[in-house]
Design a protein around this motif. Structure first.
Motif, mmCIF file in Angstrom:
data_model
loop_
_atom_site.group_PDB
_atom_site.id
_atom_site.type_symbol
_atom_site.label_atom_id
_atom_site.label_comp_id
_atom_site.label_asym_id
_atom_site.label_seq_id
_atom_site.Cartn_x
_atom_site.Cartn_y
_atom_site.Cartn_z
ATOM 1 N N VAL A 1 0.844 -1.194 0.000
ATOM 2 C CA VAL A 1 0.000 0.000 0.000
ATOM 3 C C VAL A 1 0.880 1.244 0.000
ATOM 4 C CG1 VAL A 1 -1.796 1.287 1.208
ATOM 5 C CG2 VAL A 1 -1.807 -1.221 1.271
ATOM 6 N N ASP A 2 0.593 2.168 -0.906
ATOM 7 C CA ASP A 2 1.323 3.440 -0.991
ATOM 8 C C ASP A 2 0.718 4.403 0.028
ATOM 9 O OD1 ASP A 2 2.473 5.861 -1.609
ATOM 10 O OD2 ASP A 2 2.072 5.745 -3.756
ATOM 11 N N LEU A 3 1.556 4.909 0.933
ATOM 12 C CA LEU A 3 1.081 5.811 1.986
ATOM 13 C C LEU A 3 0.357 7.020 1.422
ATOM 14 C CD1 LEU A 3 0.983 6.773 4.956
ATOM 15 C CD2 LEU A 3 3.287 7.731 4.620
ATOM 16 N N SER A 4 0.840 7.561 0.303
ATOM 17 C CA SER A 4 0.267 8.786 -0.265
ATOM 18 C C SER A 4 -0.980 8.533 -1.108
ATOM 19 C CB SER A 4 1.314 9.510 -1.112
ATOM 20 O OG SER A 4 1.730 8.705 -2.199
ATOM 21 N N SER A 5 -1.298 7.281 -1.353
ATOM 22 C CA SER A 5 -2.478 6.963 -2.165
ATOM 23 C C SER A 5 -3.755 7.179 -1.374
ATOM 24 C CB SER A 5 -2.404 5.501 -2.631
ATOM 25 O OG SER A 5 -2.551 4.621 -1.521
ATOM 26 N N GLU A 6 -4.872 7.174 -2.085
ATOM 27 C CA GLU A 6 -6.174 7.307 -1.428
ATOM 28 C C GLU A 6 -6.390 6.171 -0.432
ATOM 29 O OE1 GLU A 6 -10.958 7.455 -2.581
ATOM 30 O OE2 GLU A 6 -9.428 7.611 -4.148
ATOM 31 N N ARG A 7 -5.962 4.974 -0.824
ATOM 32 C CA ARG A 7 -6.064 3.803 0.059
ATOM 33 C C ARG A 7 -5.223 3.992 1.315
ATOM 34 N NH1 ARG A 7 -8.271 -0.425 2.591
ATOM 35 N NH2 ARG A 7 -7.392 -2.459 2.088
ATOM 36 N N GLY A 8 -3.993 4.458 1.129
ATOM 37 C CA GLY A 8 -3.102 4.672 2.262
ATOM 38 C C GLY A 8 -3.642 5.707 3.220
ATOM 39 N N GLN A 9 -4.200 6.773 2.667
ATOM 40 C CA GLN A 9 -4.745 7.836 3.519
ATOM 41 C C GLN A 9 -6.006 7.381 4.247
ATOM 42 O OE1 GLN A 9 -3.218 10.990 4.197
ATOM 43 N NE2 GLN A 9 -1.654 9.609 3.372
ATOM 44 N N ARG A 10 -6.783 6.526 3.617
ATOM 45 C CA ARG A 10 -7.965 5.974 4.300
ATOM 46 C C ARG A 10 -7.537 5.127 5.490
ATOM 47 N NH1 ARG A 10 -12.869 4.066 5.083
ATOM 48 N NH2 ARG A 10 -13.180 1.820 5.331
ATOM 49 N N LEU A 11 -6.501 4.322 5.314
ATOM 50 C CA LEU A 11 -6.018 3.491 6.413
ATOM 51 C C LEU A 11 -5.485 4.358 7.554
ATOM 52 C CD1 LEU A 11 -4.250 0.653 4.393
ATOM 53 C CD2 LEU A 11 -6.455 0.527 5.586
#
Length: 220
Positions: A188-198
């Protein structure tokens, strides 16, 4: 990304959680007796829902390996941690029946249902991230208090709590969980939308931990 990225993303909330006044009063032995009893009762109710959440992780798992990953936590909670909690509470004069009959406070309901709802509406990674602040935070607190020169052990009625969460058995179990979480997070990329949701899920659960400490100070 990894678990440390989640902690770094909510650094101020994490500090408020792990250095909360409730924790500091545990370390000094100055915590009000009734506040600790309130905490013990609500923590029992929390652990029941926490176990349900780990059972949900088996249901939400995508692979057999993920199912196996969750099983030891369910077994440990049912066969060891909750039993240990019941025995510990008995030393404080609280029976299992009394704890079962205790109503959940709003803070306990909000926290546990947030975790369960996150797991139901998201995937297994969402669920593990929502679960993570509890175990990682308690390990952090236990280690900090055990190592602190200002922690009082002699004559401190809460010394056993500190040595339990700072002890080798609990610390090792949490490290195992951290490795599993980091494996789930590695792609998971921290800066991605997924990363930010987590990060948002982890931050919200951390804020719930702060409220869990605070309710025991406010409701007694």
């Amino acid at each position: 990304m990894n678990h440390q990225d989640l902690i770094n993303a909510c650094a101020s909330d994490w500090a408020e959680y792990t250095k909360h006044s409730f924790v500091q009063q545990l370390a000094s032995g100055e915590l009000e007796h009734n506040a600790f009893l309130h905490y013990l009762k609500q923590d029992f109710l929390f652990l029941k829902q926490y176990t349900r959440a780990y059972a949900l992780a088996i249901y939400k798992a995508r692979t057999l390996a993920e199912m196996r990953m969750a099983l030891p936590s369910v077994q440990a909670l049912l066969e060891s941690e909750i039993s240990h909690h019941v025995s510990y509470c008995a030393d404080w004069g609280i029976s299992e029946a009394q704890m079962e009959a205790e109503p959940e406070t709003f803070g306990t309901v909000a926290y546990t249902r947030f975790v369960l709802d996150t797991g139901m509406s998201g995937d297994v990674i969402d669920l593990y991230v929502a679960l993570a602040p509890c175990s990682i935070g308690y390990a952090t607190i236990g280690a900090q208090l055990l190592a602190s020169p200002t922690t009082k052990f002699q004559g401190n009625p809460y010394a056993n709590w500190i040595t339990m969460y700072g002890g080798e058995e609990f610390q090792e179990s949490v490290q195992t969980g951290i490795k599993q979480l980091d494996t789930l997070l590695k792609d998971v990329d921290l800066s991605s939308e997924r990363g930010q949701r987590l990060c948002h899920i982890f931050k919200t659960a951390t804020r719930m931990e702060v409220a869990f400490w605070q309710q025991s100070l406010d409701d007694t």
